[in-house]
Motif scaffolding. Structure first.
Motif, PDB file in Angstrom:
ATOM      1  N   THR A  89      20.998  20.601 -53.276  1.00  0.00           N
ATOM      2  CA  THR A  89      21.350  20.447 -51.866  1.00  0.00           C
ATOM      3  C   THR A  89      22.628  21.228 -51.576  1.00  0.00           C
ATOM      4  N   GLY A  90      22.778  21.634 -50.342  1.00  0.00           N
ATOM      5  CA  GLY A  90      23.984  22.337 -49.926  1.00  0.00           C
ATOM      6  C   GLY A  90      24.025  23.766 -50.412  1.00  0.00           C
ATOM      7  N   GLU A  91      25.073  24.455 -49.984  1.00  0.00           N
ATOM      8  CA  GLU A  91      25.249  25.846 -50.383  1.00  0.00           C
ATOM      9  C   GLU A  91      25.690  25.902 -51.842  1.00  0.00           C
ATOM     10  N   ARG A  92      25.101  26.816 -52.603  1.00  0.00           N
ATOM     11  CA  ARG A  92      25.399  26.926 -54.029  1.00  0.00           C
ATOM     12  C   ARG A  92      26.189  28.208 -54.256  1.00  0.00           C
ATOM     13  N   LYS A  93      27.393  28.073 -54.792  1.00  0.00           N
ATOM     14  CA  LYS A  93      28.279  29.223 -54.971  1.00  0.00           C
ATOM     15  C   LYS A  93      28.775  29.310 -56.401  1.00  0.00           C
ATOM     16  N   ALA A  94      28.869  30.528 -56.896  1.00  0.00           N
ATOM     17  CA  ALA A  94      29.606  30.758 -58.139  1.00  0.00           C
ATOM     18  C   ALA A  94      31.091  30.682 -57.796  1.00  0.00           C
ATOM     19  N   LEU A  95      31.926  30.352 -58.745  1.00  0.00           N
ATOM     20  CA  LEU A  95      33.372  30.239 -58.554  1.00  0.00           C
ATOM     21  C   LEU A  95      33.734  29.277 -57.428  1.00  0.00           C
ATOM     22  N   GLN A  96      33.139  28.112 -57.442  1.00  0.00           N
ATOM     23  CA  GLN A  96      33.391  27.112 -56.400  1.00  0.00           C
ATOM     24  C   GLN A  96      34.878  26.777 -56.284  1.00  0.00           C
ATOM     25  N   THR A  97      35.602  26.808 -57.400  1.00  0.00           N
ATOM     26  CA  THR A  97      37.031  26.522 -57.371  1.00  0.00           C
ATOM     27  C   THR A  97      37.769  27.490 -56.443  1.00  0.00           C
ATOM     28  N   HIS A  98      37.367  28.745 -56.452  1.00  0.00           N
ATOM     29  CA  HIS A  98      37.963  29.749 -55.564  1.00  0.00           C
ATOM     30  C   HIS A  98      37.776  29.355 -54.096  1.00  0.00           C
ATOM     31  N   PHE A  99      36.567  28.938 -53.743  1.00  0.00           N
ATOM     32  CA  PHE A  99      36.290  28.547 -52.364  1.00  0.00           C
ATOM     33  C   PHE A  99      37.049  27.266 -52.003  1.00  0.00           C
ATOM     34  N   ASP A 100      37.200  26.370 -52.969  1.00  0.00           N
ATOM     35  CA  ASP A 100      38.005  25.163 -52.741  1.00  0.00           C
ATOM     36  C   ASP A 100      39.453  25.549 -52.416  1.00  0.00           C
ATOM     37  N   LEU A 101      40.018  26.482 -53.193  1.00  0.00           N
ATOM     38  CA  LEU A 101      41.398  26.899 -52.953  1.00  0.00           C
ATOM     39  C   LEU A 101      41.559  27.564 -51.592  1.00  0.00           C
ATOM     40  N   LYS A 102      40.605  28.385 -51.198  1.00  0.00           N
ATOM     41  CA  LYS A 102      40.673  29.003 -49.870  1.00  0.00           C
ATOM     42  C   LYS A 102      40.790  27.933 -48.786  1.00  0.00           C
ATOM     43  N   GLN A 103      40.010  26.873 -48.919  1.00  0.00           N
ATOM     44  CA  GLN A 103      40.028  25.800 -47.923  1.00  0.00           C
ATOM     45  C   GLN A 103      41.322  24.987 -47.994  1.00  0.00           C
ATOM     46  N   ILE A 104      41.695  24.572 -49.187  1.00  0.00           N
ATOM     47  CA  ILE A 104      42.900  23.744 -49.363  1.00  0.00           C
ATOM     48  C   ILE A 104      44.147  24.482 -48.894  1.00  0.00           C
ATOM     49  N   LEU A 105      44.219  25.779 -49.183  1.00  0.00           N
ATOM     50  CA  LEU A 105      45.406  26.564 -48.848  1.00  0.00           C
ATOM     51  C   LEU A 105      45.319  27.208 -47.463  1.00  0.00           C
ATOM     52  N   ASP A 106      44.207  26.966 -46.762  1.00  0.00           N
ATOM     53  CA  ASP A 106      43.990  27.499 -45.417  1.00  0.00           C
ATOM     54  C   ASP A 106      44.141  29.021 -45.390  1.00  0.00           C
ATOM     55  N   LEU A 107      43.469  29.665 -46.329  1.00  0.00           N
ATOM     56  CA  LEU A 107      43.456  31.125 -46.428  1.00  0.00           C
ATOM     57  C   LEU A 107      41.996  31.574 -46.387  1.00  0.00           C
ATOM     58  N   PRO A 108      41.491  31.885 -45.188  1.00  0.00           N
ATOM     59  CA  PRO A 108      40.050  32.086 -45.021  1.00  0.00           C
ATOM     60  C   PRO A 108      39.479  33.375 -45.609  1.00  0.00           C
ATOM     61  N   GLU A 109      40.303  34.375 -45.852  1.00  0.00           N
ATOM     62  CA  GLU A 109      39.824  35.647 -46.398  1.00  0.00           C
ATOM     63  C   GLU A 109      40.258  35.743 -47.855  1.00  0.00           C
ATOM     64  N   ALA A 110      39.523  36.527 -48.638  1.00  0.00           N
ATOM     65  CA  ALA A 110      39.923  36.701 -50.035  1.00  0.00           C
ATOM     66  C   ALA A 110      39.269  37.943 -50.624  1.00  0.00           C
ATOM     67  N   VAL A 111      39.945  38.516 -51.590  1.00  0.00           N
ATOM     68  CA  VAL A 111      39.423  39.639 -52.365  1.00  0.00           C
ATOM     69  C   VAL A 111      39.735  39.389 -53.834  1.00  0.00           C
ATOM     70  N   VAL A 112      38.929  39.987 -54.699  1.00  0.00           N
ATOM     71  CA  VAL A 112      39.218  39.948 -56.133  1.00  0.00           C
ATOM     72  C   VAL A 112      40.253  41.036 -56.396  1.00  0.00           C
ATOM     73  N   ALA A 113      41.427  40.643 -56.864  1.00  0.00           N
ATOM     74  CA  ALA A 113      42.484  41.594 -57.166  1.00  0.00           C
ATOM     75  C   ALA A 113      42.314  42.188 -58.562  1.00  0.00           C
ATOM     76  N   SER A 114      41.830  41.368 -59.503  1.00  0.00           N
ATOM     77  CA  SER A 114      41.547  41.878 -60.852  1.00  0.00           C
ATOM     78  C   SER A 114      40.574  40.939 -61.543  1.00  0.00           C
ATOM     79  N   ASN A 115      39.911  41.488 -62.529  1.00  0.00           N
ATOM     80  CA  ASN A 115      38.961  40.728 -63.337  1.00  0.00           C
ATOM     81  C   ASN A 115      39.013  41.283 -64.742  1.00  0.00           C
ATOM     82  N   GLU A 116      39.170  40.401 -65.709  1.00  0.00           N
ATOM     83  CA  GLU A 116      39.104  40.831 -67.106  1.00  0.00           C
ATOM     84  C   GLU A 116      38.262  39.823 -67.865  1.00  0.00           C
ATOM     85  N   ALA A 117      37.742  40.259 -68.995  1.00  0.00           N
ATOM     86  CA  ALA A 117      36.897  39.386 -69.809  1.00  0.00           C
ATOM     87  C   ALA A 117      37.328  39.476 -71.259  1.00  0.00           C
ATOM     88  N   VAL A 118      37.257  38.335 -71.930  1.00  0.00           N
ATOM     89  CA  VAL A 118      37.534  38.239 -73.358  1.00  0.00           C
ATOM     90  C   VAL A 118      36.280  37.635 -73.975  1.00  0.00           C
TER      91      VAL A 118
END
Length: 181
Positions: A89-118
């Protein structure tokens, strides 16, 4: 600012309590929706014209890696939920924590500044992976060319069905509010 830089200011002091509580707390620990299968590997390799015989030739895979593996660069493929699934049920998103932070911090736009993998243990056909998201840092408000915002870093840790660590993807995001025109 990097979560891996010990000299970096780790977290802002003006964070809402809800955001502060998220830091270093495992969130959204979820099993993958399906076992790893070679069909995804072949489609991905074909899409990017990756002809590495480790991914195409079982004899080469056996000699080099002890059997078939998925390309390490596919790690983020395995934690992305299908747009639809029976019973979901509901919208299914990868990186849900990111979307939570956007809402909590009232920052509606976002971009990936960097990504690395180990990478750790190889991902093999039949593996059942589990991911969890951990906010590692949330920076102070700052003016950027895009608007006023904050950088935050989220680790997505992945383990297999044996509890072995297969890798971590580290996302640094910039959440921001566009300037009013």
């Amino acid at each position: 600012m990097s979560a891996r830089d010990p000299q970096a200011s780790r977290n802002a002091t003006d964070l809402p309590d809800e955001a502060q509580r998220m830091i270093d707390t495992p969130l959204y620990e979820e099993p993958g929706e399906f076992p790893i299968e070679m069909g995804y590997v072949y489609n991905t390799c074909a899409a990017v014209q990756n002809g590495n015989p480790i991914f195409w030739d079982p004899a080469v895979a056996e000699a080099v890696t002890g059997g078939p593996i998925a390309p390490p660069t596919m790690m983020s493929v395995w934690f992305r939920p299908h747009y639809w699934a029976p019973g979901a049920t509901g919208e299914r998103k990868a990186l849900q924590t990111h979307f939570d932070l956007k809402q909590i911090l009232d920052l509606p736009e976002a971009v990936v500044a960097s990504n690395e993998a180990v990478f750790g243990e190889p991902v093999r056909p039949g593996d059942r992976l589990t991911t969890r998201q951990i906010v590692r840092s949330i920076g102070p408000l700052k003016q950027t060319k895009l608007g006023i915002g904050r950088f935050w870093t989220i680790d997505v840790e992945t383990t297999n069905q044996h509890g072995e660590w297969v890798g971590t993807e580290i996302y640094t995001m910039l959440g921001y509010r566009r300037p009013e025109q």
